[in-house]
Write an enzyme that holds these catalytic residues in place. Structure first.
Site, PDB file in Angstrom:
ATOM      1  N   LYS A  60      51.546  32.274  46.690  1.00 46.70           N
ATOM      2  CA  LYS A  60      51.425  33.168  45.531  1.00 46.70           C
ATOM      3  C   LYS A  60      52.668  34.041  45.551  1.00 46.70           C
ATOM      4  O   LYS A  60      52.872  34.835  46.470  1.00 46.70           O
ATOM      5  CB  LYS A  60      50.161  34.029  45.635  1.00 46.70           C
ATOM      6  CG  LYS A  60      50.059  35.079  44.541  1.00 46.70           C
ATOM      7  CD  LYS A  60      48.658  35.638  44.496  1.00 46.70           C
ATOM      8  CE  LYS A  60      48.595  37.135  44.738  1.00 46.70           C
ATOM      9  NZ  LYS A  60      49.129  37.952  43.650  1.00 46.70           N
ATOM     10  N   GLY A  98      45.781  46.822  41.555  1.00 46.62           N
ATOM     11  CA  GLY A  98      45.036  47.939  42.142  1.00 46.62           C
ATOM     12  C   GLY A  98      44.565  48.988  41.152  1.00 46.62           C
ATOM     13  O   GLY A  98      43.944  49.971  41.542  1.00 46.62           O
ATOM     14  N   ALA A 126      45.200  40.381  39.129  1.00 39.25           N
ATOM     15  CA  ALA A 126      45.428  41.826  39.243  1.00 39.25           C
ATOM     16  C   ALA A 126      44.837  42.637  38.091  1.00 39.25           C
ATOM     17  O   ALA A 126      44.829  42.214  36.943  1.00 39.25           O
ATOM     18  CB  ALA A 126      46.914  42.149  39.368  1.00 39.25           C
ATOM     19  N   THR A 185      41.144  44.409  44.892  1.00 44.37           N
ATOM     20  CA  THR A 185      40.763  45.815  45.038  1.00 44.37           C
ATOM     21  C   THR A 185      39.354  46.095  44.527  1.00 44.37           C
ATOM     22  O   THR A 185      38.614  46.874  45.136  1.00 44.37           O
ATOM     23  CB  THR A 185      41.786  46.710  44.295  1.00 44.37           C
ATOM     24  OG1 THR A 185      43.105  46.302  44.659  1.00 44.37           O
ATOM     25  CG2 THR A 185      41.609  48.167  44.660  1.00 44.37           C
TER      26      THR A 185
HETATM   27  C1  DXP Z   1      45.819  40.667  47.134  1.00 47.61           C
HETATM   28  C2  DXP Z   1      46.694  40.407  46.007  1.00 47.61           C
HETATM   29  O1  DXP Z   1      47.306  39.396  45.893  1.00 47.61           O
HETATM   30  C3  DXP Z   1      46.808  41.448  44.996  1.00 47.61           C
HETATM   31  O2  DXP Z   1      48.087  41.910  45.025  1.00 47.61           O
HETATM   32  C4  DXP Z   1      46.402  40.851  43.701  1.00 47.61           C
HETATM   33  O3  DXP Z   1      47.413  40.863  42.790  1.00 47.61           O
HETATM   34  C5  DXP Z   1      45.128  41.388  43.206  1.00 47.61           C
HETATM   35  O4  DXP Z   1      45.230  42.596  42.527  1.00 47.61           O
HETATM   36  P1  DXP Z   1      43.979  43.587  42.434  1.00 47.61           P
HETATM   37  O5  DXP Z   1      43.876  44.208  43.766  1.00 47.61           O
HETATM   38  O6  DXP Z   1      44.312  44.535  41.328  1.00 47.61           O
HETATM   39  O7  DXP Z   1      42.766  42.770  42.118  1.00 47.61           O
END
Ligand code: DXP
Length: 263
Positions: free
Chosen positions: A94, A155, A182, A205
């Site tokens: 990723k 996050g 995300a 998150t």
């Molecule tokens: C763990 C990871 O890869 C994060 O950087 C991902 O982009 C998820 O984002 P959130 O924490 O906002 O769900």
């Protein structure tokens, strides 16, 4: 659903950072039924507690999707990806190349450059990108077979900030697996992404920082399934006006003794 030829039945990808404890992380992943978990190489060490963390993840039997979280340059991301391939023995990566400190917005120019270097080197790249059609095209040209548009800043838990852009991506890339990555904060956000026709959702998150991460992981799994079912069921169009849902036929008619006009 296939990602780089790999058949998956779960459409929920889960992150592994920031959980209150390793036991809670394990339980959350189990109840989420996630088959893919993403791991940040930058945030964990490979000695001491890091080694125990890798063992714990391996025991879960999930497919590992290492990520380059925290990388701000092409060189950093490429080197991190190469280390991840050695450690985890997977060509999956990723790819994050962060361009803006406050929003953690991807540097899409660096992202395309790093994606090209990595795909030429045999990697199967999952690029964390903005919801931009042109950038998506460039990533496909660079060899990516999956796109991971953001829902909102990492996050933030804001949910989908631009559903129209995601809808446009779905229409423009009908055959490319799209994973919203995300910004998901609530199960309804995950369901909305799936209702838009996304192929999967990646989140971290929202589960790790919930008051009860295990319960939230279960809720997210249900929301992803519900959203997918909803998309496939072809929802009705929204209407501007009310339309009675009860048929007029069979309504009771009253004679004059009741103030009606019928005998
Ligand atoms: C763990 C990871 O890869 C994060 O950087 C991902 O982009 C998820 O984002 P959130 O924490 O906002 O769900």
């Amino acid at each position: 659903m296939k990602f780089y030829g790999e058949e998956l039945s779960s459409r929920l990808f889960l992150g592994t950072a920031q959980y209150p404890s390793p036991a809670i992380l394990q339980d959350a992943i189990k109840v989420s039924r996630a088959e893919v978990i993403t791991v940040s190489l930058r945030r964990e060490t490979t000695g001491g507690t890091g080694a125990a963390f890798w063992d714990l993840l391996r025991d879960l039997g999930c497919r590992i999707l290492p990520n380059t979280a925290g990388c701000h340059s092409v060189q950093e991301a490429v080197t991190t990806a190469q280390m991840a391939r050695e450690i985890f023995g997977t060509p999956w990566i990723k790819l994050e190349v962060i361009g803006h400190g406050d929003s953690l917005q991807p540097d899409v120019f660096g992202l395309v450059e790093a994606a090209k270097i990595l795909t030429d080197d045999g990697f199967q790249v999952f690029p964390y990108t903005t919801d931009d059609l042109v950038v998506g095209e460039k990533l496909i040209d660079a060899g990516c077979e999956v796109l991971m548009p953001w829902g909102a800043p990492i996050g933030s838990g804001q949910g989908l900030r631009n559903p129209d852009a995601l809808r446009a991506m779905r229409a423009h890339f009908p055959d490319v697996p799209l994973v919203v990555d995300a910004g998901i904060g609530r199960p309804s956000d995950a369901a909305e992404a799936m209702e838009l026709g996304m192929d999967a959702v990646l989140l971290n998150t929202a589960v790790a920082k919930a008051g009860d991460p295990v319960q939230m992981a279960r809720a997210m799994a249900g929301a992803v399934d519900a959203g997918r079912d909803g998309f496939q069921a072809d929802p009705m169009e929204r209407r501007d006006m009310a339309v009675p849902s009860t048929p007029v036929l069979g309504l009771a008619e009253f004679g004059p003794e009741f103030g009606g006009e019928f005998e």
